[in-house]
Design a protein around this motif. Structure first.
Motif, short mmCIF file in Angstrom:
data_model
loop_
_atom_site.label_atom_id
_atom_site.label_comp_id
_atom_site.label_asym_id
_atom_site.label_seq_id
_atom_site.Cartn_x
_atom_site.Cartn_y
_atom_site.Cartn_z
N ILE A 121 0.81 -1.22 0.00
CA ILE A 121 0.00 0.00 0.00
C ILE A 121 0.84 1.27 0.00
CG2 ILE A 121 -1.67 1.32 1.39
CD1 ILE A 121 -3.05 -1.15 2.10
N GLY A 122 2.09 1.19 0.47
CA GLY A 122 2.93 2.38 0.63
C GLY A 122 3.04 3.25 -0.60
N ALA A 123 3.04 2.66 -1.78
CA ALA A 123 3.14 3.45 -3.01
C ALA A 123 1.90 4.31 -3.25
CB ALA A 123 3.35 2.53 -4.20
N PHE A 124 0.77 3.92 -2.66
CA PHE A 124 -0.49 4.64 -2.87
C PHE A 124 -0.85 5.53 -1.69
CE2 PHE A 124 -0.64 0.54 -5.10
CZ PHE A 124 -0.76 0.99 -6.40
N ASP A 125 -0.32 5.23 -0.50
CA ASP A 125 -0.56 6.04 0.69
C ASP A 125 0.66 5.96 1.59
OD1 ASP A 125 -1.46 7.46 2.85
OD2 ASP A 125 -3.12 6.13 3.35
N PRO A 126 1.57 6.94 1.50
CA PRO A 126 2.80 6.88 2.28
C PRO A 126 2.60 6.97 3.79
CG PRO A 126 2.64 8.96 1.08
CD PRO A 126 1.51 8.10 0.61
N ASP A 127 1.38 7.35 4.24
CA ASP A 127 1.11 7.42 5.67
C ASP A 127 0.82 6.06 6.29
OD1 ASP A 127 1.47 10.13 5.76
OD2 ASP A 127 -0.64 10.62 5.54
N TRP A 128 0.71 5.01 5.47
CA TRP A 128 0.48 3.66 5.99
C TRP A 128 1.71 3.23 6.77
CZ3 TRP A 128 -4.15 1.15 5.14
CH2 TRP A 128 -4.22 -0.18 5.54
N LEU A 129 1.54 2.80 8.00
CA LEU A 129 2.67 2.46 8.86
C LEU A 129 3.22 1.06 8.54
CD1 LEU A 129 1.42 3.81 12.29
CD2 LEU A 129 2.82 4.97 10.57
N ASP A 130 4.49 0.84 8.87
CA ASP A 130 5.16 -0.43 8.55
C ASP A 130 4.51 -1.63 9.23
OD1 ASP A 130 6.94 0.83 6.92
OD2 ASP A 130 8.52 0.98 8.43
N ASN A 131 3.93 -1.43 10.41
CA ASN A 131 3.35 -2.56 11.14
C ASN A 131 1.85 -2.73 10.91
OD1 ASN A 131 2.50 -0.31 12.48
ND2 ASN A 131 2.95 -1.06 14.53
N GLU A 132 1.28 -1.97 9.98
CA GLU A 132 -0.16 -2.06 9.71
C GLU A 132 -0.47 -3.18 8.74
OE1 GLU A 132 -3.02 1.42 9.56
OE2 GLU A 132 -1.12 2.31 8.95
N ARG A 133 -1.60 -3.82 8.97
CA ARG A 133 -2.08 -4.89 8.09
C ARG A 133 -3.59 -4.75 7.93
NH1 ARG A 133 2.60 -5.28 8.16
NH2 ARG A 133 3.98 -7.05 8.46
N ALA A 134 -4.08 -5.07 6.74
CA ALA A 134 -5.53 -5.17 6.52
C ALA A 134 -5.76 -6.49 5.81
CB ALA A 134 -6.02 -4.00 5.66
N SER A 135 -6.65 -7.30 6.32
CA SER A 135 -6.88 -8.61 5.74
C SER A 135 -7.90 -8.53 4.60
CB SER A 135 -7.35 -9.61 6.80
OG SER A 135 -8.58 -9.19 7.34
#
Length: 198
Positions: A121-135
């Motif tokens: 997701i980082g390429a589309f939203d740089p605010d997404w944190l490294d330890n975040e997950r969405a199933s």
């Protein structure tokens, strides 16, 4: 935590992940494509494997959560908005064989992908944190619920599968805190009991 772009970013990341995994022979006649309401209204979709978000809801199981900044960062505690994205996966092709092949492959691919993380997701939203997950989970909808969804769309029914991305935590952009608390001590005049000047 995701920014306000988190909903869009999650679905774009899912679209990109499926495109990377899609075999060339399937991509040749039905590439993966994220669809919006305006796309469906045109009804001239051509050959594709569609992802369509039909509902976004607040996740009641994860309400009232807050993002607590690291110690010493001086940033304010922020409330999080937990969102679940419900989407349909459906092939839009000319014949039954292609339709079933696409749907079978896509469901297998989603079972393998299983979750979205910062790498996706980082390429589309740089605010997404490294330890975040969405199933990415299949949803068990009754045929009545599925038909009700299709009845609300400007399309005739197609074989489809329902999925959910759970949970995208959206927060406000980081804001600076109020700063350090400063104190000022005034002396006390012992003879009169009045406060002395600074």
């Amino acid at each position: 935590m995701a920014s306000h772009r988190g909903v869009e970013a999650a679905m774009l990341a899912l679209e990109a992940a499926l495109r990377r995994e899609q075999p060339a022979e399937l991509a040749a006649f039905a590439p993966v494509r994220l669809l919006g309401s305006a796309d469906l209204a045109r009804q001239d979709l051509g050959g594709l494997l569609g992802l369509y978000v039909y509902r976004v809801e607040i996740d009641s199981a994860t309400r009232n959560r807050y993002h607590v900044p690291p110690p010493g960062s001086n940033a304010a505690v922020q409330p999080l908005l937990p969102l679940v994205l419900h989407f349909l996966l459906f092939p839009w092709v000319a014949n039954a064989s292609e339709e079933l092949r696409l749907l079978g492959w896509a469901m297998q691919a989603l079972a393998r992908i299983a979750e979205l993380d910062a790498a996706r997701i980082g390429a589309f939203d740089p605010d997404w944190l490294d330890n975040e997950r969405a199933s990415v989970q299949p949803e068990d909808l009754s045929i009545e619920d599925l038909l009700r969804i299709w009845d609300g769309l400007p399309l005739r029914y197609r074989p489809s599968a329902a999925y959910a991305v759970r949970t995208v935590f959206v927060r406000e952009p980081p804001q600076a805190g109020a700063g350090r608390v400063r104190t000022r001590v005034f002396g006390l005049d012992t003879e009169t009991g009045a406060g002395a000047g600074p």
